[in-house]
Design a protein around this motif. Sequence first.
Motif, PDB file in Angstrom:
ATOM      1  N   GLY A   1       0.805  -1.216   0.000  1.00  0.00           N
ATOM      2  CA  GLY A   1       0.000   0.000   0.000  1.00  0.00           C
ATOM      3  C   GLY A   1       0.839   1.268   0.000  1.00  0.00           C
ATOM      4  O   GLY A   1       2.017   1.250  -0.376  1.00  0.00           O
ATOM      5  N   VAL A   2       0.219   2.378   0.392  1.00  0.00           N
ATOM      6  CA  VAL A   2       0.912   3.664   0.500  1.00  0.00           C
ATOM      7  C   VAL A   2       0.604   4.207   1.892  1.00  0.00           C
ATOM      8  O   VAL A   2      -0.567   4.413   2.222  1.00  0.00           O
ATOM      9  CB  VAL A   2       0.416   4.666  -0.569  1.00  0.00           C
ATOM     10  CG1 VAL A   2       1.055   6.038  -0.368  1.00  0.00           C
ATOM     11  CG2 VAL A   2       0.692   4.150  -1.970  1.00  0.00           C
ATOM     12  N   ALA A   3       1.650   4.396   2.697  1.00  0.00           N
ATOM     13  CA  ALA A   3       1.444   4.807   4.088  1.00  0.00           C
ATOM     14  C   ALA A   3       0.556   6.029   4.165  1.00  0.00           C
ATOM     15  O   ALA A   3       0.763   7.002   3.443  1.00  0.00           O
ATOM     16  CB  ALA A   3       2.789   5.081   4.762  1.00  0.00           C
ATOM     17  N   GLY A   4      -0.452   5.993   5.009  1.00  0.00           N
ATOM     18  CA  GLY A   4      -1.329   7.141   5.204  1.00  0.00           C
ATOM     19  C   GLY A   4      -2.447   7.235   4.201  1.00  0.00           C
ATOM     20  O   GLY A   4      -3.345   8.043   4.365  1.00  0.00           O
ATOM     21  N   SER A   5      -2.404   6.441   3.122  1.00  0.00           N
ATOM     22  CA  SER A   5      -3.462   6.523   2.116  1.00  0.00           C
ATOM     23  C   SER A   5      -4.147   5.180   1.877  1.00  0.00           C
ATOM     24  O   SER A   5      -5.358   5.058   2.013  1.00  0.00           O
ATOM     25  CB  SER A   5      -2.898   7.019   0.780  1.00  0.00           C
ATOM     26  OG  SER A   5      -2.389   8.316   0.914  1.00  0.00           O
ATOM     27  N   PHE A   6      -3.357   4.166   1.502  1.00  0.00           N
ATOM     28  CA  PHE A   6      -3.930   2.871   1.145  1.00  0.00           C
ATOM     29  C   PHE A   6      -3.299   1.791   2.017  1.00  0.00           C
ATOM     30  O   PHE A   6      -2.093   1.583   1.961  1.00  0.00           O
ATOM     31  CB  PHE A   6      -3.680   2.573  -0.330  1.00  0.00           C
ATOM     32  CG  PHE A   6      -4.130   3.677  -1.244  1.00  0.00           C
ATOM     33  CD1 PHE A   6      -3.252   4.269  -2.133  1.00  0.00           C
ATOM     34  CD2 PHE A   6      -5.437   4.127  -1.207  1.00  0.00           C
ATOM     35  CE1 PHE A   6      -3.663   5.295  -2.968  1.00  0.00           C
ATOM     36  CE2 PHE A   6      -5.864   5.155  -2.044  1.00  0.00           C
ATOM     37  CZ  PHE A   6      -4.964   5.747  -2.920  1.00  0.00           C
ATOM     38  N   PRO A   7      -4.104   1.081   2.841  1.00  0.00           N
ATOM     39  CA  PRO A   7      -3.524   0.133   3.790  1.00  0.00           C
ATOM     40  C   PRO A   7      -2.799  -1.025   3.108  1.00  0.00           C
ATOM     41  O   PRO A   7      -3.133  -1.391   1.986  1.00  0.00           O
ATOM     42  CB  PRO A   7      -4.745  -0.369   4.576  1.00  0.00           C
ATOM     43  CG  PRO A   7      -5.921  -0.084   3.728  1.00  0.00           C
ATOM     44  CD  PRO A   7      -5.572   1.125   2.912  1.00  0.00           C
ATOM     45  N   ALA A   8      -1.806  -1.571   3.822  1.00  0.00           N
ATOM     46  CA  ALA A   8      -1.103  -2.758   3.349  1.00  0.00           C
ATOM     47  C   ALA A   8      -2.045  -3.951   3.409  1.00  0.00           C
ATOM     48  O   ALA A   8      -2.830  -4.084   4.349  1.00  0.00           O
ATOM     49  CB  ALA A   8       0.123  -2.999   4.208  1.00  0.00           C
ATOM     50  N   LEU A   9      -1.991  -4.807   2.389  1.00  0.00           N
ATOM     51  CA  LEU A   9      -2.751  -6.055   2.419  1.00  0.00           C
ATOM     52  C   LEU A   9      -1.860  -7.200   2.888  1.00  0.00           C
ATOM     53  O   LEU A   9      -2.344  -8.222   3.364  1.00  0.00           O
ATOM     54  CB  LEU A   9      -3.340  -6.356   1.043  1.00  0.00           C
ATOM     55  CG  LEU A   9      -4.253  -5.261   0.470  1.00  0.00           C
ATOM     56  CD1 LEU A   9      -4.852  -5.709  -0.853  1.00  0.00           C
ATOM     57  CD2 LEU A   9      -5.354  -4.874   1.447  1.00  0.00           C
ATOM     58  N   ALA A  10      -0.537  -7.026   2.732  1.00  0.00           N
ATOM     59  CA  ALA A  10       0.402  -8.002   3.286  1.00  0.00           C
ATOM     60  C   ALA A  10       0.290  -7.943   4.799  1.00  0.00           C
ATOM     61  O   ALA A  10       0.307  -6.859   5.388  1.00  0.00           O
ATOM     62  CB  ALA A  10       1.822  -7.676   2.836  1.00  0.00           C
TER      63      ALA A  10
END
Length: 485
Positions: A406-415
């Motif tokens: 993802g992108v920190a602060g915008s799109f959460p990690a799926l890993a």
Amino acid sequence: MSCNEPANRFSQPVTAALELDSGIIGISTVAEGLNVPWEICWGPDGHIWFTEQSGTVSKIDPATGKKKQVLSIPEVYRQRSLGLLGMTVHPTEPFVYLDYTTRKADSSIVSRLVRYNRGNDTLTDPKILLEFPGNTGHNGSRVLVGPDGKVYFSTGDAAHDEFAGDTASLNGKVLRLNADGSVPADNPYPGNYMWSRGHRNIQGLAFTDNGQLFASEHGDATDDELNLIQKAAYYAWPHIEGFADRADEKAYADSFPFNPPAKAWTPTIAPAGISYYNHTAIPDWQNTILLGTLKGASLHVLQLNDARDSVMGEKIYFTQQFGRIRDICVSTEGDIYLATSNRDWNPGKGFPIPADDRIIRLSPIKESKGLTILPGPAAAPVSPVAKGPAIYKSYCEACHKADGKGVAGSFPALAQSKIVTGKPEALLNILLNGSKSSATEHMPAFSFLSDEDIAAVATHIRSAWGNTADSISATAVQALRKPAK
Ligand code: HEC
Ligand SMILES: [Ca+2]
Ligand SMILES: [Ca+2]
């Protein structure tokens, strides 16, 4: 083919070539080390005028690459997709129009359309023509002078769906102004800047040689669009995405007539700047709309019909060659200039390269001997096969990224996400219905995908990037869908 030898016209070396049916296009770099040239336009002085997102305006002599900054705007607020965006150099009047986002004393974000007086190498006497709500996304925008001498300005919906259709809001519109900023007497509604409404986030604007106006527009999870913009027309965002093909869209369209797009793209490509091309310098591309894409990182060449009101064909060039393409302009000699956008907030795989961002020229040459030959056009992509990784690539990767981080602060990690690897119900509910717990970014609903496709992508993300949860079946997806009304 043109009898001008490009080598005589330009000092920059041609480094690669593209072979078309009618001739060869040479590729050269006119400027490098730029920081997101958001708008490039061909000025009446034969120079390329360009904005950079952080708030500067410069011009460049295309023959020598000599660059000169003509303006810096300290009040520009740049973040993610915000900043100094559209610009147009008036072809006959001594004006330049710019639009940018800025922050007020109370820290709210607004968009502005500002007119400057154009001297030889300066822009002076800013006059704010419009100021209206902005947001941390969906701020558009492009500005263009039409063949009628009016200023056309496309605005984003500022992430407020309800603004787009509202005739009293300046957001989610194509607006039309006189050169001095007043409302033209022949606009659709008296005293109202609105020319067309129901737009989500327009990213490209261009007139054809017979005065048709086209706009490229970002959709949500599906349906990026190219629209033919007509006076007083309604484009139906957020009620209809792309064509009225879902049952709810058909029902809505029965009561509210709307203009369907000239073309729609699912999976999305993130269309950006567009230009109309009809020069004999590159006969293959005559009567086309040239469209740069961000997510697609490519140049789409859209063949128009004789009336220039429909798209007849599509070819895709340069995929991943230059990275994200933000804007395009065409010189009076018929050369094409592309601006890359690899130093923006969301660069793609392998970019930025050290030379980014660049302005790249496509110009006819006589022979390709000794040059790297770039691959010819790709056919338009077919819909994704019902396999997890392909669906992920088409629908999820733009936000959650290829590595699932993802992108920190915008799109959460799926890993290593507990939601991804936890109970199937919780995961499937998010995929089917979307999620909006943050004020700025949201997870779109993917209920338009089939049960099989949702099961495939869910299974994929549960077993990718070190995740080790079990697979999910199409039956499990079906069980969670809301019963049909
Ligand atoms: C336009 C960007 C975007 C796209 C495209 C997108 N997502 Fe998301 N996703 C988000 C955002 C933003 C969130 C956080 C939502 C919230 O909390 O409001 C999210 C949350 C999630 C979550 C919850 C993760 C957690 O740990 O909280 C999952 C699972 C997920 N997305 C999977 C997917 C899958 C699978 C796809 C493709 C089918 C996809 N997303 C496409 C933006 C996106
Ligand atoms: Ca639409
Ligand atoms: Ca639709």
